[in-house]
Each structure stands twice: as C-alpha cells, then as structure tokens.
Design a protein around this motif. Structure first.
Motif, PDB file in Angstrom:
ATOM      1  N   ASP A 116       0.808  -1.213   0.000  1.00 50.03           N
ATOM      2  CA  ASP A 116       0.000   0.000   0.000  1.00 50.03           C
ATOM      3  C   ASP A 116       0.848   1.272   0.000  1.00 50.03           C
ATOM      4  O   ASP A 116       0.314   2.375  -0.023  1.00 50.03           O
ATOM      5  CB  ASP A 116      -0.976   0.015   1.176  1.00 50.03           C
ATOM      6  N   ALA A 117       2.168   1.119   0.029  1.00 51.45           N
ATOM      7  CA  ALA A 117       3.055   2.282  -0.045  1.00 51.45           C
ATOM      8  C   ALA A 117       3.320   2.698  -1.488  1.00 51.45           C
ATOM      9  O   ALA A 117       3.893   3.757  -1.725  1.00 51.45           O
ATOM     10  CB  ALA A 117       4.375   1.981   0.660  1.00 51.45           C
ATOM     11  N   TRP A 118       2.900   1.880  -2.441  1.00 53.26           N
ATOM     12  CA  TRP A 118       3.221   2.128  -3.845  1.00 53.26           C
ATOM     13  C   TRP A 118       1.955   2.224  -4.682  1.00 53.26           C
ATOM     14  O   TRP A 118       0.957   1.561  -4.400  1.00 53.26           O
ATOM     15  CB  TRP A 118       4.086   0.985  -4.398  1.00 53.26           C
ATOM     16  N   TYR A 119       2.015   3.018  -5.747  1.00 54.04           N
ATOM     17  CA  TYR A 119       0.886   3.080  -6.658  1.00 54.04           C
ATOM     18  C   TYR A 119       1.363   3.550  -8.023  1.00 54.04           C
ATOM     19  O   TYR A 119       2.426   4.154  -8.163  1.00 54.04           O
ATOM     20  CB  TYR A 119      -0.207   4.011  -6.128  1.00 54.04           C
ATOM     21  N   ARG A 120       0.538   3.254  -9.028  1.00 49.52           N
ATOM     22  CA  ARG A 120       0.771   3.727 -10.385  1.00 49.52           C
ATOM     23  C   ARG A 120      -0.060   4.978 -10.619  1.00 49.52           C
ATOM     24  O   ARG A 120      -1.273   4.981 -10.393  1.00 49.52           O
ATOM     25  CB  ARG A 120       0.391   2.661 -11.404  1.00 49.52           C
ATOM     26  N   GLY A 121       0.608   6.063 -11.031  1.00 56.03           N
ATOM     27  CA  GLY A 121      -0.082   7.311 -11.265  1.00 56.03           C
ATOM     28  C   GLY A 121      -0.639   7.400 -12.668  1.00 56.03           C
ATOM     29  O   GLY A 121      -0.202   6.689 -13.581  1.00 56.03           O
ATOM     30  N   ALA A 122      -1.612   8.263 -12.847  1.00 52.37           N
ATOM     31  CA  ALA A 122      -2.201   8.493 -14.165  1.00 52.37           C
ATOM     32  C   ALA A 122      -1.418   9.592 -14.890  1.00 52.37           C
ATOM     33  O   ALA A 122      -0.755  10.418 -14.276  1.00 52.37           O
ATOM     34  CB  ALA A 122      -3.660   8.908 -14.013  1.00 52.37           C
ATOM     35  N   LEU A 140       5.704   6.516  -4.711  1.00 47.66           N
ATOM     36  CA  LEU A 140       5.816   6.028  -3.334  1.00 47.66           C
ATOM     37  C   LEU A 140       5.073   6.967  -2.395  1.00 47.66           C
ATOM     38  O   LEU A 140       5.155   8.193  -2.531  1.00 47.66           O
ATOM     39  CB  LEU A 140       7.299   5.974  -2.930  1.00 47.66           C
ATOM     40  N   ARG A 141       4.376   6.378  -1.414  1.00 47.34           N
ATOM     41  CA  ARG A 141       3.807   7.131  -0.301  1.00 47.34           C
ATOM     42  C   ARG A 141       4.759   6.949   0.888  1.00 47.34           C
ATOM     43  O   ARG A 141       4.694   5.930   1.596  1.00 47.34           O
ATOM     44  CB  ARG A 141       2.417   6.624   0.051  1.00 47.34           C
ATOM     45  N   PRO A 142       5.652   7.890   1.124  1.00 48.97           N
ATOM     46  CA  PRO A 142       6.712   7.682   2.117  1.00 48.97           C
ATOM     47  C   PRO A 142       6.215   7.363   3.525  1.00 48.97           C
ATOM     48  O   PRO A 142       6.809   6.530   4.224  1.00 48.97           O
ATOM     49  CB  PRO A 142       7.479   9.011   2.096  1.00 48.97           C
ATOM     50  N   GLN A 143       5.154   8.013   3.972  1.00 47.48           N
ATOM     51  CA  GLN A 143       4.697   7.798   5.342  1.00 47.48           C
ATOM     52  C   GLN A 143       4.220   6.375   5.559  1.00 47.48           C
ATOM     53  O   GLN A 143       4.336   5.843   6.662  1.00 47.48           O
ATOM     54  CB  GLN A 143       3.607   8.803   5.688  1.00 47.48           C
ATOM     55  N   ARG A 144       3.684   5.743   4.529  1.00 44.18           N
ATOM     56  CA  ARG A 144       3.246   4.350   4.668  1.00 44.18           C
ATOM     57  C   ARG A 144       4.429   3.395   4.696  1.00 44.18           C
ATOM     58  O   ARG A 144       4.294   2.253   5.133  1.00 44.18           O
ATOM     59  CB  ARG A 144       2.290   3.987   3.535  1.00 44.18           C
ATOM     60  N   LEU A 145       5.569   3.871   4.212  1.00 46.24           N
ATOM     61  CA  LEU A 145       6.761   3.023   4.206  1.00 46.24           C
ATOM     62  C   LEU A 145       7.588   3.189   5.470  1.00 46.24           C
ATOM     63  O   LEU A 145       8.026   2.201   6.065  1.00 46.24           O
ATOM     64  CB  LEU A 145       7.621   3.352   2.977  1.00 46.24           C
TER      65      LEU A 145
END
Length: 322
Positions: A153-159, A169-174
């Motif tokens: 859940d720390a990573w995602y593909r952007g549009a 990357l969502r740093p706080q989730r990592l």
C-alpha cells in the motif's frame, strides 16, 4: 530496536519476481515472504509495518523528459544527480526533515548508490528494482532495501504517464515519520558564507546526454533548477530551488553492469578526494572535498583549508566527471 542481518534473505530476494500491474515496466526487484498480514517484513521491522526509525529515506527518482514533472522533489533535504547508461542522468533524493505525501516517479538503483548511502546509518532505499546481478549487493549492503511489493500500500501507479515512468511512493506508509535532520550524516556544514567567491548568475553541468542548469534568483535567495533546458517544477507547480548547489568532480568509470540494451553502467566514485564548485548566495566558490572511507561523510573545505559552509536549505550535489 533489534535489527536483523539481511544476508539470510538473499536467496528469497533472488527467487521472487514481482508480477502484476504494480511492476509493469520496472526492472527486476527483490522480495520477501508475506508475514500473513498482507505485507512483507523488513529486516528492521518494528512490528507496525514500518521499515525504519531514525534513518533517512533515499528514493531513486526518474528524470528523463517522459518522467517530468516529478512529485515531492522539492521536499528533499539533499538531491544527488548521477550519470547512468547512455550518458543520461538519474536522481537520488534524501528525506530527513520532512516527508511529502508522494514521491516519484521511482526508478531502479545503481551500484554507485550503495557507496553514496554508506554515509548514513542503515538508510531505507526505495527503488523500482535493479539489475539482477546487483540484487545480492543491495541485499548485503547496510541499508533497508524497499522495492515495490514488500509494503504494497506504499506504492501506486499514477495516471498521466506511461510505465515505467508512473511508479510512485507514499513515504509515510513506508517509514512512518521523518527522522529529523540529525539523520543527515553527510558531513555538510551550514553557516555563514566564506569570504571571497565569484558572482555567479547561472551555471550548467553537462553529462553526455543530459544537462543541469542552476540560475540564481535574488528574489528567492535560491538556485532555480532546469534539466535539459526545461525548468524543474513539481506536479503541483512548485519550482525546485536549492539553497546550495555542489558540483563535485569525481572519477566516473565503467562498471561490470550493463542495461538491457548493452550500455555500460557508469560507476561514480564518491569516496576519495577532489575539487568542487559550491554555489550559494549568488556566488561560486572553489572548494576541495574529501571522504576517506565509505562510512564517512564528505568534508568540503575552501582552498585554504577552512570549512566550506553551505546555505541553510535544500542541497543539490551533481557528480561531474573530473
């Protein structure tokens, strides 16, 4: 906090191939077994899903034209620019004082990154993957490797961008929270500018297939960054504007690694000594640098041996071929 040696994980790191939409367009990366709660444990797992505490977060950031504008680059404490295959460049952003909501696009790691990161205490390295033969070196390095898939859940593909230029990357989730600037064990000193220097309004650093231009803004007391002739702004329109720019002249040699097209991966030697140009306050200063051991920070001095102070704020270090 108990930290576990990562050597025991090497076999698992090499055996796992991350698949699915998250990894589309990425180079190969490592992974570890699921802990039964939908995530994979880090060597320094605190039990709450966070991979580090009190250590910097380093993120490899893409900066070819297709990857721009980048996200979160303005929040970094230090940005390193290095040469990669084909004479192009890539960035490594270091976060300690604050964590942005998102950072990217994230790309793959290089062997030189491991030497740069030795100056920090067990940093977390977020990267999209690496050349397969390099993975054991990353695994055995004194850092916490975080490719996609370990903390999903720390990573995602952007549009808006095509793979592989759309991994974020969502740093706080990592890593949870920023460790604070005491984690920046770079050896940099901040304070009043030394005497002398030469007035400077613009300086360009060229790689074989990339260039960085830093233009002084007296209104902002910052250096405005342009890459390949295009002003560097983030996705929210913020100009990337460091307070200090260091052009560090280093040896750039060939390594034993190549990309998928057969281009050799340059190795940037950040341990040793040499000369530098330091840009601050609208002036350019001659400097010398020394880093005797990989675990040491880099010490910058004026030609007469006095400490070379940087201006408070973001620092860019461009590794230029000596």
């Amino acid at each position: 906090m108990v930290r576990i040696r990562r050597g025991a994980w090497t076999a698992a790191l090499l055996a796992v191939t991350v698949t699915g939409s998250l990894m589309t367009g990425c180079t190969s990366g490592g992974g570890r077994a699921d802990d039964g709660r939908g995530r994979t444990p880090s060597p320094s797992d605190t039990g709450n899903g966070l991979s580090n505490a009190g250590s910097v977060l380093a993120v490899k950031i893409d900066n070819v034209p297709e990857a721009r504008p980048q996200t979160g680059l303005d929040a970094a404490d230090v940005v390193y620019a290095e040469q990669v295959e084909g004479g192009l460049s890539r960035l490594m952003a270091i976060f300690a004082s604050t964590l942005p909501k998102a950072v990217g696009p994230v790309r793959s790691a290089r062997e030189s990154d491991l030497e740069v990161l030795r100056q920090f205490h067990e940093p977390t390295l977020a990267f999209s993957g690496a050349q397969r033969r390099l993975l054991p070196l990353i695994d055995s390095a004194p850092l916490n490797p975080e490719p996609p898939g370990k903390v999903s859940d720390a990573w995602y593909r952007g549009a808006g961008k095509a793979a592989p230029h759309n991994l974020y990357l969502r740093p706080q989730r990592l890593v949870g929270s920023a460790p604070g600037d005491t984690a920046l064990t770079t050896g940099f000193r901040f304070g009043a500018a030394p005497a002398g220097g030469t007035p400077e309004t613009s300086r360009t650093v060229r790689f074989p297939s990339a260039r960085f231009t830093f233009t002084w803004s007296a209104d902002r007391d910052r250096w405005l960054v342009a890459m390949d002739g295009t002003p560097t702004v983030t996705t929210d329109g913020t100009s990337v504007a460091p307070a200090t720019v260091v052009i560090q002249y280093v040896k750039v040699r060939t390594s034993k690694y190549h990309d998928v097209l057969g281009n050799n991966t340059p190795y940037t030697e950040s341990v040793g000594s040499g000369t530098a140009k330091v840009l601050r306050d609208g002036r350019s200063y001659d400097a010398n640098w020394t880093r005797p051991e990989a675990a040491d920070g880099t010490r910058f001095t004026t030609p007469d041996g006095a400490p070379m102070n940087f201006a408070k704020g973001q620092v860019w270090v461009v590794f230029a071929k000596a």
